[in-house]
Structure formats: C-alpha cells, structure tokens
Enzyme design. Structure first.
Site, PDB file in Angstrom:
ATOM      1  CG  ASP A   6      26.533  38.435  43.120  1.00 30.60           C
ATOM      2  OD1 ASP A   6      27.104  38.724  44.272  1.00 30.60           O
ATOM      3  OD2 ASP A   6      27.393  37.732  42.299  1.00 30.60           O
ATOM      4  CG  ASN A  11      28.311  44.509  36.472  1.00 30.13           C
ATOM      5  OD1 ASN A  11      28.079  45.736  35.987  1.00 30.13           O
ATOM      6  ND2 ASN A  11      29.577  43.785  35.765  1.00 30.13           N
ATOM      7  CG  ASP A 109      31.404  38.166  47.383  1.00 23.49           C
ATOM      8  OD1 ASP A 109      32.073  38.316  48.461  1.00 23.49           O
ATOM      9  OD2 ASP A 109      32.208  38.719  46.359  1.00 23.49           O
ATOM     10  CG  ASP A 129      33.753  35.624  42.347  1.00 22.28           C
ATOM     11  OD1 ASP A 129      33.512  36.007  41.268  1.00 22.28           O
ATOM     12  OD2 ASP A 129      32.926  35.676  43.184  1.00 22.28           O
TER      13      ASP A 129
END
Length: 258
Positions: A6, A11, A109, A129
């Site tokens: 992901d 990150n 995502d 999210d």
C-alpha cells in the site's frame, strides 16, 4: 505467500499473507529517489527479521497513489521476487461500480478500501482513511462507489500551523485532557485534534444523509489509516477502526483476479 504493498504519500505499508492469514505488517517511508535494489534490500531484510523466506512469495499486489515510485518498485518486485506484480488500476477486477465523473481520478487506495469494507461488512458504508490526506468515501451496498470528500490530513494541518505562525511551536499529536487549555502546546493540540473530530463528524453526517436520499440504508462508518485511533474515540460517527483495511482489500483483489 502473497505480498501486498500500500504505497501512500508518506509511508509504504507492506503485508505478507499466507492465504487469508496476515503474517506480518511492515512500514517504511515513501522515498521516490530510492532505487529498485534499495527497496529490494529493505524488503528482504524485513522478511529475514520476521523469520520468513522471501523466496516463497508467489504473488505481489500493489496499490499506489505515488506514480513516480512505481518504476523502481515494480522493477524490484520482478527482480527479487520473480513475479509480475498486480497493480490496482484500470482493467483490474474489483467489483466496484465507480460513479465518479472520471473514474480514473479515484485513488487506488480508496477503491481498495471499498473492496475490503464491502467484503467484510456487506452493507452501505462511509470509509474514513486518515493518511497524508483524510479521505471520506461513500459506498453503496451493491458496490456503487458514489464518491466522497478529501480534507488535509491531521499532520499536514499541524505542520502548516507551525510553518505559517511564527510564534507557534511544532507539537506532538496527542489528545489533551481539556479543550480549555492553559498553555500554547495543549491549546494547539486541542484545536487540531478536537477540531478534526468536528470536521470528521460533520462530513460523515452530511454524507450519511445524502446516501439515505440515494436510497441506501444508514451507512456503517469505518475508519482506517495511521491516525484513526487518535480521532475515533472522540468521534460520535465512527463505529469501528480497521487498521488493516487496505491490506485486506489488496488480498481480496488478488483473489478476484487469480
């Protein structure tokens, strides 16, 4: 073994699955200048640290919102794992009916989260999210991705306050015990964190109302992302935090495309 990536703006979260069982999760910084070999060394070291054999990986799935990292990442996967990565995008089976004006604009995502949440909860959903940006997604019971909203992430908001106000310090994102604070650091923490709770609850409330007008039953609200656990306990709308929602979505997409 299935390896999932992901790739976010801040990150890269990496998960290793044995079938449906999540064996381990690792997190590394997103750094576009890294070469494929540098990424390979990092990932293999993570495998060795956890006691796994990276040679047992027989499939890799990638979701990315950072295009300029993909050449190095895909080359690393082919070189070190000797498989062709499944990259979430046009042509990949997801089961999601995207209602966006331009479906290609929806971040991978967000679609991956929708796939996982529908599989797990099987009901209308609002997915929040908490990443570099905070995204709000409205998903219908039959897989309609209606759209959503995007707000600056909590850390972006905090950094902007430090950078643009000369006398305000950089702060740690922790929840103060009160909103009426008696020092600058706590005052900033209260404004950012409790203010963000208000932002989340207002947007989610409006989104739920609009989904009901579209004919959906009341949506279930799920949060994911690194800072979800900071906001969710104060929120009146978030019902559950699922920290591995995106990783689960990548695994499910692999199953749909085998």
């Amino acid at each position: 073994m299935i390896l999932v990536f992901d790739v976010g703006n801040t990150n890269i979260v990496v998960g290793a699955y044995d079938g449906k069982k999540l064996l381990d999760v690792w997190r590394m910084s997103t750094n576009p200048p890294r070469t494929s070999d540098e990424y390979g060394i990092i990932v293999i070291n993570l495998f060795e640290k956890s006691g796994f054999d990276y040679k047992k990986v027989d499939a890799v799935v990638v979701s990315s919102v950072v295009p300029n990292i993909m050449y190095s990442l895909e080359h690393m996967i082919r070189k070190y794992f000797e498989v062709e990565p499944l990259v979430v995008g046009p042509g990949v089976k997801t089961g999601i009916n995207i209602k966006y004006d331009n479906p290609k604009e929806v971040g991978a995502d967000r679609i991956v989260n929708a796939v996982a949440a529908l599989e797990i909860y099987k009901r209308p959903l609002v997915i929040v999210d908490f990443g570099t940006a905070t995204t709000f997604c409205a998903v219908g019971e039959k897989g309609e991705y209606y759209g959503g909203a995007i707000a600056p992430g909590i850390k972006i908001s905090s950094d902007a306050l430090f950078e643009k106000a000369a006398k305000l310090p950089r702060i740690e994102l922790v929840k103060p015990s009160s909103v009426i604070c008696k020092n600058t650091v706590n005052s900033m923490q209260a404004g950012i964190i409790y203010g963000y709770v208000g932002l989340v609850d207002y947007i989610v409330g409006k989104m739920k109302d609009e989904m009901i007008k579209l004919g959906e039953s009341e949506p279930y609200v799920v949060a994911t992302g690194g800072l979800a656990k900071l906001i969710a306990p104060e929120s009146s709308t978030i019902k559950e935090v699922n920290p591995i929602l995106t990783l689960e979505g990548l695994r499910i997409i692999y199953e749909k495309n085998r």
